[in-house]
Design an enzyme around this catalytic site. Structure first.
Site, PDB file in Angstrom:
ATOM      1  N   MET A 196       0.832  -1.204   0.000  1.00 42.62           N
ATOM      2  CA  MET A 196       0.000   0.000   0.000  1.00 42.62           C
ATOM      3  C   MET A 196       0.863   1.248   0.000  1.00 42.62           C
ATOM      4  O   MET A 196       2.049   1.203   0.280  1.00 42.62           O
ATOM      5  CB  MET A 196      -0.969  -0.005   1.185  1.00 42.62           C
ATOM      6  CG  MET A 196      -0.366  -0.338   2.520  1.00 42.62           C
ATOM      7  SD  MET A 196      -1.650  -0.732   3.764  1.00 42.62           S
ATOM      8  CE  MET A 196      -2.082  -2.407   3.312  1.00 42.62           C
ATOM      9  N   CYS A 197       0.230   2.370  -0.380  1.00 43.84           N
ATOM     10  CA  CYS A 197       0.893   3.673  -0.310  1.00 43.84           C
ATOM     11  C   CYS A 197       2.124   3.675  -1.218  1.00 43.84           C
ATOM     12  O   CYS A 197       2.008   3.396  -2.414  1.00 43.84           O
ATOM     13  CB  CYS A 197       1.210   3.953   1.162  1.00 43.84           C
ATOM     14  SG  CYS A 197       1.881   5.568   1.548  1.00 43.84           S
ATOM     15  N   ILE A 198       3.311   3.945  -0.690  1.00 42.77           N
ATOM     16  CA  ILE A 198       4.543   4.011  -1.491  1.00 42.77           C
ATOM     17  C   ILE A 198       5.218   2.636  -1.603  1.00 42.77           C
ATOM     18  O   ILE A 198       6.147   2.450  -2.404  1.00 42.77           O
ATOM     19  CB  ILE A 198       5.521   5.065  -0.892  1.00 42.77           C
ATOM     20  CG1 ILE A 198       6.673   5.401  -1.851  1.00 42.77           C
ATOM     21  CG2 ILE A 198       6.082   4.612   0.452  1.00 42.77           C
ATOM     22  CD1 ILE A 198       6.255   6.033  -3.163  1.00 42.77           C
TER      23      ILE A 198
ATOM     24  N   THR B 218      -2.770  -0.656  -3.394  1.00 41.91           N
ATOM     25  CA  THR B 218      -3.839   0.325  -3.135  1.00 41.91           C
ATOM     26  C   THR B 218      -3.194   1.614  -2.612  1.00 41.91           C
ATOM     27  O   THR B 218      -2.158   1.561  -1.947  1.00 41.91           O
ATOM     28  CB  THR B 218      -4.890  -0.258  -2.140  1.00 41.91           C
ATOM     29  OG1 THR B 218      -6.041   0.588  -2.117  1.00 41.91           O
ATOM     30  CG2 THR B 218      -4.338  -0.391  -0.730  1.00 41.91           C
TER      31      THR B 218
END
Lengths: 215, 215
Positions: free
Chosen positions: B134-136, B188
């Site tokens: 997720m995220c980075i 995501t």
């Protein structure tokens, strides 16, 4: 929209705010349609513990700076808290409540509460606004009030302290909220009981929902 | 019960694991009926940032020890990870993924992935088990795979890197999960987008739910 002030006490269960309780408190507030602002005292932590071994580390950390990790930088020093700007005040747990916000963990019955914490609590109480505390945080309220009713789950040590301070101790199970309707004080056990993270989410959500009814 | 390995990269969005994403990943796993074990590499962080000011602090912290704060002490060093013991592997975000688990934040296209992270990812991939980021965190997967499909929300910098590494970049909105069904990889955006904490909870839950379908 109702606005909560969330007081953090560091970042990590053994020397600061219990991270999971803190995050799930923010989630509960947002999910139930309210907003929040985090606060923490700008002061050194009582100590720094290695959360893997439990041993003390030869370091100094600041409660506000460490709490900022949980709040993604969006946090204010506690001395800027103004009761008039908020509808409710809540303390997630973690030993930071008993080591940084109060001295209960190492002074027991003779403990004191941090002046900025006492000021925030009493200002909200005088304005008849709801105040919530989870896990070990009720020891702060037990020191500031008499004749009230609190829970810290089934913990005998904090339960005995709550009674010694002139309050009633009510054992509670996962997700249960003990409410003092006269003083508008709300407590729930969270990780004072051996719990799953879903049980913590249930506890924080139940606490915030009950607080919102009087906010 | 399906068992997730959750790889943490410290404790705090700017130099470690994004705390809210990490906690809400654990919540999603538990809520959806699976179990989890946290892991983190036993090594020094790239640096320590003051999360209030964003400035570097003259300190050294260990990724495993700091990650233990999120996991309440229940965490294992990443080199003890065994793919055979788990059904799924997931990386919450935070810059620790790009500073500790990989060097993407400061080496860009020439970045490397930590050997213990690469080993864990490739072992799960070879066992055809789902891997989520997720995220980075998808930059880690983008460095290790080619011809795959990832999202980091609408971020142009990591999106461009994902493409340069020979993968497809798919923009995604809050809660959306981009799935590479061939390689069983799930991504995501979470806090790569400006998000509320409820949107993060939605994203982590959607990711874990999709992963469980193939776990």
């Amino acid at each position: 929209m109702k606005k909560f002030a969330v007081i953090l006490s560091g970042c990590g269960v053994f020397d600061g705010a219990e991270i999971q309780e803190a995050v799930l408190t923010l989630l509960a507030i947002d999910k139930l349609g309210a907003t929040y602002q985090c606060f923490a005292p700008d002061m050194l932590q009582y100590h720094v513990l290695d959360h893997l071994t439990g041993k003390e580390m030869p370091e100094k950390r600041n409660v506000l700076i460490e709490s900022a990790r949980i709040a993604r930088g969006k946090i204010e020093p506690l001395d800027r808290f103004k009761a008039g700007e908020f509808d409710a005040l809540v303390f997630p747990g973690g030993f930071g409540c008993a080591k940084n916000l109060s001295t209960w963990a190492y002074e027991g019955d003779r403990c004191t509460v941090l002046p900025s914490v006492e000021k925030a609590v009493m200002a909200m109480f005088e304005a008849k606004k709801p105040i919530g505390a989870m896990c070990i945080a009720p020891v702060i309220l037990a020191k500031l009030f008499k004749g009230s009713n609190f829970t810290t789950g089934d913990d005998t040590s904090s339960g005995s302290f709550i009674r010694k301070m002139g309050n009633k101790f009510t054992p509670a199970d996962h997700g249960e909220v003990v409410i003092d309707r006269v003083r508008n004080l709300f407590t729930t056990p969270c990780y004072m009981l051996d719990a799953t993270i879903s049980q913590i989410a249930e506890g924080t959500e139940n606490l915030v929902r009950e607080m919102l009814k009087t906010a």
